[in-house]
Scaffold this motif. Structure first.
Motif, PDB file in Angstrom:
ATOM      1  N   LYS A 160       1.140   2.997  -3.010  1.00  0.00           N
ATOM      2  CA  LYS A 160       0.593   1.840  -3.645  1.00  0.00           C
ATOM      3  C   LYS A 160       0.952   2.053  -5.181  1.00  0.00           C
ATOM      4  O   LYS A 160       0.942   3.205  -5.571  1.00  0.00           O
ATOM      5  CB  LYS A 160      -0.956   1.704  -3.657  1.00  0.00           C
ATOM      6  N   PRO A 161       1.573   0.942  -5.967  1.00  0.00           N
ATOM      7  CA  PRO A 161       1.584  -0.309  -5.378  1.00  0.00           C
ATOM      8  C   PRO A 161       2.816  -0.760  -4.721  1.00  0.00           C
ATOM      9  O   PRO A 161       3.173  -1.883  -4.771  1.00  0.00           O
ATOM     10  CB  PRO A 161       1.462  -1.137  -6.864  1.00  0.00           C
ATOM     11  N   ALA A 162       3.380   0.111  -3.979  1.00  0.00           N
ATOM     12  CA  ALA A 162       4.802  -0.480  -3.113  1.00  0.00           C
ATOM     13  C   ALA A 162       4.254  -1.498  -2.412  1.00  0.00           C
ATOM     14  O   ALA A 162       3.396  -1.397  -1.504  1.00  0.00           O
ATOM     15  CB  ALA A 162       5.448   0.698  -2.578  1.00  0.00           C
ATOM     16  N   PRO A 163       4.856  -2.554  -2.257  1.00  0.00           N
ATOM     17  CA  PRO A 163       4.524  -3.687  -1.407  1.00  0.00           C
ATOM     18  C   PRO A 163       4.508  -3.528   0.003  1.00  0.00           C
ATOM     19  O   PRO A 163       3.646  -4.058   0.551  1.00  0.00           O
ATOM     20  CB  PRO A 163       5.462  -4.843  -1.889  1.00  0.00           C
ATOM     21  N   GLU A 164       5.328  -2.505   0.395  1.00  0.00           N
ATOM     22  CA  GLU A 164       5.412  -2.010   1.810  1.00  0.00           C
ATOM     23  C   GLU A 164       3.981  -1.711   2.467  1.00  0.00           C
ATOM     24  O   GLU A 164       3.541  -1.887   3.695  1.00  0.00           O
ATOM     25  CB  GLU A 164       6.249  -0.979   2.180  1.00  0.00           C
ATOM     26  N   VAL A 165       3.002  -0.913   1.351  1.00  0.00           N
ATOM     27  CA  VAL A 165       1.841  -0.766   1.811  1.00  0.00           C
ATOM     28  C   VAL A 165       0.988  -1.666   2.224  1.00  0.00           C
ATOM     29  O   VAL A 165       0.331  -1.977   3.156  1.00  0.00           O
ATOM     30  CB  VAL A 165       1.007   0.172   0.567  1.00  0.00           C
ATOM     31  N   TYR A 166       1.171  -2.857   1.340  1.00  0.00           N
ATOM     32  CA  TYR A 166       0.035  -4.106   1.474  1.00  0.00           C
ATOM     33  C   TYR A 166       0.772  -4.757   2.704  1.00  0.00           C
ATOM     34  O   TYR A 166      -0.117  -5.330   3.418  1.00  0.00           O
ATOM     35  CB  TYR A 166       0.126  -4.879   0.393  1.00  0.00           C
ATOM     36  N   ARG A 167       2.074  -4.999   2.821  1.00  0.00           N
ATOM     37  CA  ARG A 167       2.702  -5.800   3.845  1.00  0.00           C
ATOM     38  C   ARG A 167       2.348  -5.088   5.154  1.00  0.00           C
ATOM     39  O   ARG A 167       2.391  -6.017   6.150  1.00  0.00           O
ATOM     40  CB  ARG A 167       4.165  -5.918   3.745  1.00  0.00           C
TER      41      ARG A 167
ATOM     42  N   GLY B  82      -6.804  -1.428 -10.889  1.00  0.00           N
ATOM     43  CA  GLY B  82      -5.217  -1.063 -10.538  1.00  0.00           C
ATOM     44  C   GLY B  82      -4.697  -1.098  -9.463  1.00  0.00           C
ATOM     45  O   GLY B  82      -3.384  -1.331  -9.357  1.00  0.00           O
ATOM     46  N   GLY B  83      -5.383  -1.428  -8.265  1.00  0.00           N
ATOM     47  CA  GLY B  83      -4.946  -1.914  -7.081  1.00  0.00           C
ATOM     48  C   GLY B  83      -4.098  -3.089  -6.920  1.00  0.00           C
ATOM     49  O   GLY B  83      -3.464  -3.377  -5.953  1.00  0.00           O
ATOM     50  N   PHE B  84      -4.283  -3.816  -7.707  1.00  0.00           N
ATOM     51  CA  PHE B  84      -3.951  -5.210  -7.751  1.00  0.00           C
ATOM     52  C   PHE B  84      -2.822  -5.524  -8.509  1.00  0.00           C
ATOM     53  O   PHE B  84      -2.346  -6.857  -8.321  1.00  0.00           O
ATOM     54  CB  PHE B  84      -4.940  -6.210  -8.167  1.00  0.00           C
ATOM     55  N   CYS B  85      -2.101  -4.648  -9.183  1.00  0.00           N
ATOM     56  CA  CYS B  85      -0.951  -5.135  -9.998  1.00  0.00           C
ATOM     57  C   CYS B  85       0.117  -5.941  -8.896  1.00  0.00           C
ATOM     58  O   CYS B  85       0.751  -6.536  -9.396  1.00  0.00           O
ATOM     59  CB  CYS B  85      -0.142  -3.714 -10.625  1.00  0.00           C
ATOM     60  N   CYS B  86       0.337  -5.492  -7.677  1.00  0.00           N
ATOM     61  CA  CYS B  86       1.180  -6.296  -7.108  1.00  0.00           C
ATOM     62  C   CYS B  86       0.604  -7.593  -6.565  1.00  0.00           C
ATOM     63  O   CYS B  86       1.388  -8.686  -6.580  1.00  0.00           O
ATOM     64  CB  CYS B  86       1.549  -5.556  -5.589  1.00  0.00           C
ATOM     65  N   GLY B  87      -0.482  -7.764  -6.389  1.00  0.00           N
ATOM     66  CA  GLY B  87      -1.285  -8.868  -6.093  1.00  0.00           C
ATOM     67  C   GLY B  87      -1.498  -9.947  -7.135  1.00  0.00           C
ATOM     68  O   GLY B  87      -0.939 -11.152  -6.747  1.00  0.00           O
ATOM     69  N   ARG B  88      -1.410  -9.347  -8.321  1.00  0.00           N
ATOM     70  CA  ARG B  88      -1.303 -10.374  -9.464  1.00  0.00           C
ATOM     71  C   ARG B  88       0.106 -11.011  -9.476  1.00  0.00           C
ATOM     72  O   ARG B  88       0.220 -12.146 -10.110  1.00  0.00           O
ATOM     73  CB  ARG B  88      -1.855  -9.504 -10.672  1.00  0.00           C
ATOM     74  N   ARG B  89       1.032  -9.933  -9.158  1.00  0.00           N
ATOM     75  CA  ARG B  89       2.459 -10.460  -9.365  1.00  0.00           C
ATOM     76  C   ARG B  89       2.832 -11.163  -8.174  1.00  0.00           C
ATOM     77  O   ARG B  89       3.890 -11.844  -8.065  1.00  0.00           O
ATOM     78  CB  ARG B  89       3.164  -9.159  -9.466  1.00  0.00           C
ATOM     79  N   GLY B  90       2.098 -11.215  -7.030  1.00  0.00           N
ATOM     80  CA  GLY B  90       2.398 -12.104  -6.052  1.00  0.00           C
ATOM     81  C   GLY B  90       3.625 -11.645  -5.256  1.00  0.00           C
ATOM     82  O   GLY B  90       4.448 -12.178  -4.615  1.00  0.00           O
ATOM     83  N   ARG B  91       3.681 -10.050  -5.212  1.00  0.00           N
ATOM     84  CA  ARG B  91       4.930  -9.526  -4.549  1.00  0.00           C
ATOM     85  C   ARG B  91       4.602  -9.434  -3.034  1.00  0.00           C
ATOM     86  O   ARG B  91       5.691  -8.786  -2.538  1.00  0.00           O
ATOM     87  CB  ARG B  91       5.193  -8.169  -5.450  1.00  0.00           C
ATOM     88  N   TRP B  92       3.444  -9.664  -2.502  1.00  0.00           N
ATOM     89  CA  TRP B  92       3.507  -9.672  -1.161  1.00  0.00           C
ATOM     90  C   TRP B  92       3.060 -10.939  -0.549  1.00  0.00           C
ATOM     91  O   TRP B  92       2.906 -11.889  -0.340  1.00  0.00           O
ATOM     92  CB  TRP B  92       2.814  -8.675  -0.717  1.00  0.00           C
TER      93      TRP B  92
END
Lengths: 238, 238
Positions: B200-207, B228-238
């Motif tokens: 994380k925060p690689a989008p593959e982990v969330y996807r 910290g864990g949400f930087c991808c979420g905030r960017r809407g990357r997944w």
């Protein structure tokens, strides 16, 4: 026929009656101690620290479960569905689909995808061709609701006291997770062929376990109530 | 700061006090029904069917746990170990190692490998350089024994009634599995960055989560007691 063995070892055999109690006896040479949280975290006696299980047939009774599901769906529609024939046909029909993935003819497809891919024809064949998309999906999810054998939950609970226990199934993670919730199976984690995108008996599936848990292959025991899961073990390929 | 949000959504915030109860309130708009096995298998209200959790800081108290472990090891050797400094230094020192994996400078290494790789220097620095290999490994496994926050087990047990719950941590599967056993965390399955070999925060982990469970990303909620864990979420990357 029944078998349980260490990775790379040979297969002792038991009848399915009291099968998981038999696995307990094999894995544990010491007398059972008390239960409780502290006990769960205790060291593994007998040199086996991780027990992985075949699921369909070993932990859950797929045939009775599918027969019951077919009966339910038939009664709801006023149709006499031949449950045993449907159960056997379904279990048989996803095997060639799995072989097509094994051979590389089909790209990786998780087990519920294969079960879904053959369900349409099956439903037509058994007079249930008019199910809605939602009903068909619910039918595929019958595998998530398969009943545990009567000794499964107690046996797994006892085995779990001193060892990590997990399925090691060709079924996908979601199927196994929902099955554990419905049947009350006390797995420590869910291990599946899906995690390496190869179906058993591919050696990658078995190798995943000692690699993941940083233990020797000899510390892992595979438990299955049939011979099929062990062709790799018998060949000593991992 | 605290956050919990759906994948791709925004972050409501709570204090860590009663954090998991807060997550329960957010995830469940309906009144709590009874408990029991049937309830566990029931449908998910509120449109969220899978809850995934950050672990270090959100579910377990890593700092107190490491301080206690340092105290134990120091007392056993008659050394006054600065537990808080050791805990903070360890937590800080594996981050650059994780960054080296993220950048591709290091090949995929699971978290316990990184924790182990920095433990040697750390032990020397805190006067514990003479530990045996076995003692060092036990020290690395301190992370498997981190204590849950006081509300964690009860909160997770309640959240689990109607939803699949799983960690979604950069910690590896073995660490998370042993932690769940020691702390009594009732996860339905163990999800880890290890399964996609990206941190994380690689989008593959969330996807991985909606893909694995065949649900829409909007049916998955990530729960974390930090930003910290949400930087991808905030960017809407997944």
């Amino acid at each position: 026929m029944n078998a349980s063995q260490r990775f790379g070892g040979r297969s002792p055999r038991w009848s399915r009656r009291g099968f998981l109690t038999g696995a307990l006896a094999a894995a544990t040479a010491v007398r059972a101690r008390g239960t409780g949280p502290a006990d769960v975290a205790g060291p593994a006696p007998g040199g086996v620290s991780v027990l992985v299980f075949d699921v369909f047939g070993t932990v859950v009774d797929w045939r009775s479960g599918l027969i019951a599901e077919a009966g339910r769906i038939g009664r709801a529609r006023g149709i006499a569905v031949d449950g045993p024939a449907l159960a056997d046909a379904w279990a048989k029909s996803y095997q060639p689909a799995m072989d097509r993935v094994r051979s590389g003819e089909l790209p990786w497809t998780k087990l519920e995808g294969l079960l879904r891919s053959v369900a349409g024809d099956l439903l037509v064949r058994f007079g249930l061709g008019d199910l809605s998309v939602k009903e068909k999906e619910d039918f595929v999810h019958a595998w998530r609701r398969l009943p545990p054998w009567p000794d499964a939950v107690e046996g797994l609970t006892r085995l779990r006291r001193r060892r990590v226990i997990a399925p090691l199934s060709n079924a996908n993670v979601a199927l196994l997770t929902h099955m554990a919730r419905a049947a009350g199976l006390p797995w420590d984690c869910i291990l599946s062929a899906e995690l390496v995108r190869r179906y058993k008996p591919a050696p990658e599936v078995y190798r995943m376990v000692p690699e993941m848990f940083d233990v020797k292959p000899s510390e892992v025991m595979m438990v299955a109530a049939h011979e099929g899961g062990f062709c790799c073990g018998r060949r000593g390929r991992w």
